[in-house]
Write an enzyme that holds these catalytic residues in place. Structure first.
Site, PDB file in Angstrom:
ATOM      1  N   ARG A  63       0.734  -0.917  -0.065  1.00  0.00           N
ATOM      2  CA  ARG A  63       0.088  -0.318  -0.341  1.00  0.00           C
ATOM      3  C   ARG A  63       1.038   1.411   0.260  1.00  0.00           C
ATOM      4  O   ARG A  63       1.856   1.553   1.089  1.00  0.00           O
ATOM      5  CB  ARG A  63      -0.820  -0.025   1.626  1.00  0.00           C
ATOM      6  CG  ARG A  63      -2.255  -0.806   1.308  1.00  0.00           C
ATOM      7  CD  ARG A  63      -3.183  -0.308   0.309  1.00  0.00           C
ATOM      8  NE  ARG A  63      -4.562  -1.389  -0.549  1.00  0.00           N
ATOM      9  CZ  ARG A  63      -4.370  -2.342  -0.471  1.00  0.00           C
ATOM     10  NH1 ARG A  63      -3.664  -2.375  -1.922  1.00  0.00           N
ATOM     11  NH2 ARG A  63      -5.357  -2.736  -1.524  1.00  0.00           N
ATOM     12  N   GLU A 108      -3.192   7.251  -4.272  1.00  0.00           N
ATOM     13  CA  GLU A 108      -2.959   7.216  -5.808  1.00  0.00           C
ATOM     14  C   GLU A 108      -4.791   7.252  -6.093  1.00  0.00           C
ATOM     15  O   GLU A 108      -5.940   7.322  -5.434  1.00  0.00           O
ATOM     16  CB  GLU A 108      -2.657   5.640  -5.631  1.00  0.00           C
ATOM     17  CG  GLU A 108      -3.514   4.162  -5.241  1.00  0.00           C
ATOM     18  CD  GLU A 108      -3.049   3.489  -5.514  1.00  0.00           C
ATOM     19  OE1 GLU A 108      -1.690   3.080  -4.580  1.00  0.00           O
ATOM     20  OE2 GLU A 108      -3.951   2.172  -5.811  1.00  0.00           O
ATOM     21  N   HIS A 160      -0.472   0.130 -10.028  1.00  0.00           N
ATOM     22  CA  HIS A 160      -1.337  -0.543  -9.343  1.00  0.00           C
ATOM     23  C   HIS A 160      -1.620  -1.623 -10.237  1.00  0.00           C
ATOM     24  O   HIS A 160      -3.686  -2.247 -10.476  1.00  0.00           O
ATOM     25  CB  HIS A 160      -2.333   0.343  -8.399  1.00  0.00           C
ATOM     26  CG  HIS A 160      -3.157  -0.845  -7.187  1.00  0.00           C
ATOM     27  ND1 HIS A 160      -3.360   0.217  -6.326  1.00  0.00           N
ATOM     28  CD2 HIS A 160      -2.795  -2.417  -6.873  1.00  0.00           C
ATOM     29  CE1 HIS A 160      -3.630  -1.109  -4.999  1.00  0.00           C
ATOM     30  NE2 HIS A 160      -3.333  -2.529  -5.684  1.00  0.00           N
TER      31      HIS A 160
HETATM   32  C1  DGY Z   1      -6.509  -5.676  -3.506  1.00  0.00           C
HETATM   33  O1  DGY Z   1      -6.667  -6.916  -3.231  1.00  0.00           O
HETATM   34  O2  DGY Z   1      -6.021  -5.243  -1.937  1.00  0.00           O
HETATM   35  C2  DGY Z   1      -4.580  -5.349  -4.032  1.00  0.00           C
HETATM   36  O3  DGY Z   1      -4.428  -4.453  -4.562  1.00  0.00           O
HETATM   37  C3  DGY Z   1      -5.825  -5.352  -6.048  1.00  0.00           C
HETATM   38  O4  DGY Z   1      -4.491  -5.428  -7.253  1.00  0.00           O
END
Ligand code: DGY
Length: 323
Positions: free
Chosen positions: A242, A271, A289
Site C-alpha cells: 500500500r 493514488e 497498481h
Molecule cells: C488488493 O486486492 O488489495 C490489491 O491491491 C488489488 O491489486
C-alpha cells in the site's frame, strides 16, 4: 421471492458480471466511472449488498448513513484499508474480501519491479523510445545483479512467501524476512529463510527490500527517512503493498540523493495522484497498481465475491469474512 439487490461500484470482468445478472437484481457500473461518497451512501440505503473495491473509500461518515438497507460489503480485493472496519462492525455490516486468488500475480509484479529496478528496465525503454541510444558499449547502463542477492521481505504472508519462492528457487536469492510471527518450519526449510529480529537488521542486510505488510494506521510511513538511511546505498525498495506504508517525500529525497540505488512502485500515497517528485527521477520504476491485473486473477477475485454473497444470502458464514 425477489432477488437480493446488489450494487457493484466499478466494472468487473464480463463473465462475473454475467453471473451477477443471473443471480441478483444487480446494478453494474458499465461505464466504470469512479463514484462519490454520496453514491456510496445512497447505495447503502437502497441495496442489500454493496461491492466496493480497492479505490473506493468507505470511511465512518459513509458507513454510518441512516436508514441502511445494506447488510454486507463484498469487497473486490484482498486489502480493505479503504473500509473503516470498526465502523462496519459497530453498524453490524458484514465485510468480506478476496484472499488467496491474487497471491501469484501480485508476487509476479513485485518480482517484475525488482528486475526492472535492478536492471534499469524502464530507464532503458525510455532511452530507446527517445532515440537517444547511441549503441552498445562496455560501460553503458551498468546495473545490479539479482541472482544470488539478498531479498528482505517486510511482512511474510501469502504474497511475500510466493515472491520468496520465485526469488529463491528462480534466482537463487537469499531470503530474509521481518514479521511479527515466525514462519512455519516447512516454509523456512523450503526457502532457507532467515527471520530478522528487527526491521533495522532487515534493512541493513538486504540488497532488495520488498513490502508486503497491510496498509493502515499501524504501518503508515513505516518506511521513513530513518529506515531508508539504514538501507545499503546499492539497495532497491519495492512496494506492491500500500502506498502509505512509504513516506513518499523521504523516498524521493533518498532516490534523488542516490542514498539508495532505486525503487519499484506499484502503489502510491493518495493514488491515482502521484507525487510529482517521482516523475523526473530515472531511478524509480512506476506501475499503475497492476499487482492483481491478470484476466484470470481479476475473474477469480470476482468469483470470490460471488461465493461470499452466495453464502451470506443462504444464511451461512461467508468464507472470507473480515468483519
Ligand atoms: C488488493 O486486492 O488489495 C490489491 O491491491 C488489488 O491489486
Amino acid at each position: 421471492m425477489s432477488k437480493p439487490k446488489v450494487f457493484i461500484t466499478r466494472k468487473w470482468p464480463e463473465s462475473v458480471e454475467a453471473k451477477l445478472k443471473e443471480l441478483y437484481d444487480v446494478t453494474l457500473n458499465e461505464y466504470d466511472r469512479p463514484l462519490s461518497a454520496a453514491h456510496f451512501r445512497d447505495a447503502l440505503q437502497h441495496y442489500d449488498a454493496v461491492c466496493p473495491t480497492v479505490c473506493d473509500s468507505f470511511p465512518a461518515e459513509v458507513i454510518n448513513v441512516p436508514n441502511k438497507r445494506c447488510k454486507i460489503l463484498g469487497n473486490f480485493g484482498v486489502g480493505f484499508n479503504h473500509i473503516d472496519i470498526n465502523a462496519a462492525k459497530e453498524q453490524g455490516l458484514v465485510v468480506t474480501n478476496t484472499p488467496g486468488v491474487l497471491t501469484e500475480s501480485t508476487a509476479d509484479i513485485a518480482m517484475t519491479l525488482l528486475l526492472m529496478s535492478a536492471r534499469r528496465g524502464a530507464e532503458g525503454d525510455r532511452l530507446v523510445r527517445a532515440r537517444q541510444w547511441t549503441g552498445w558499449c562496455p560501460t553503458h547502463m551498468m546495473s545490479s545483479d539479482v541472482t544470488g542477492a539478498a531479498l528482505g521481505l517486510i511482512g511474510f504472508g501469502r504474497i511475500a512467501q510466493a515472491m520468496a519462492r520465485k526469488a529463491h528457487h528462480g534466482f537463487n536469492m537469499k531470503i530474509y524476512y521481518f514479521s511479527p510471527r515466525a514462519a512455519d518450519q516447512h516454509v523456512v526449510d523450503d526457502l532457507d529463510a532467515t527471520r530478522c529480529e528487527t526491521l533495522e537488521e532487515l534493512m541493513q542486510v538486504s540488497d532488495y527490500v520488498s513490502l508486503h505488510c497491510p496498509g493502515g494506521a499501524e504501518t503508515h510511513h513505516l518506511i521513513n527517512e530513518q529506515r531508508l538511511s539504514q538501507m545499503k546505498p546499492t539497495a532497491h525498495l519495492i512496494n506492491t503493498a500500500r502506498g502509505d506504508v512509504v513516506d513518499s517525500k523521504a523516498l524521493i529525497k533518498a532516490l534523488k540523493e542516490k542514498r539508495i540505488a532505486g525503487a519499484g512502485l506499484d502503489v502510491y500515497e493518495g493514488e491515482p495522484d502521484i507525487d510529482e517528485g517521482f516523475l523526473s527521477l530515472e531511478n524509480v520504476s512506476l506501475l499503475p497498481h497492476l499487482g492483481s491485473a491478470t484476466i484470470a486473477t481479476r475473474t477469480a477475485m470476482g468469483e470470490k465475491v460471488l461465493e461470499n454473497l452466495a453464502a451470506f444470502f443462504a444464511g451461512q458464514e461467508p468464507p472470507d469474512r473480515m468483519a
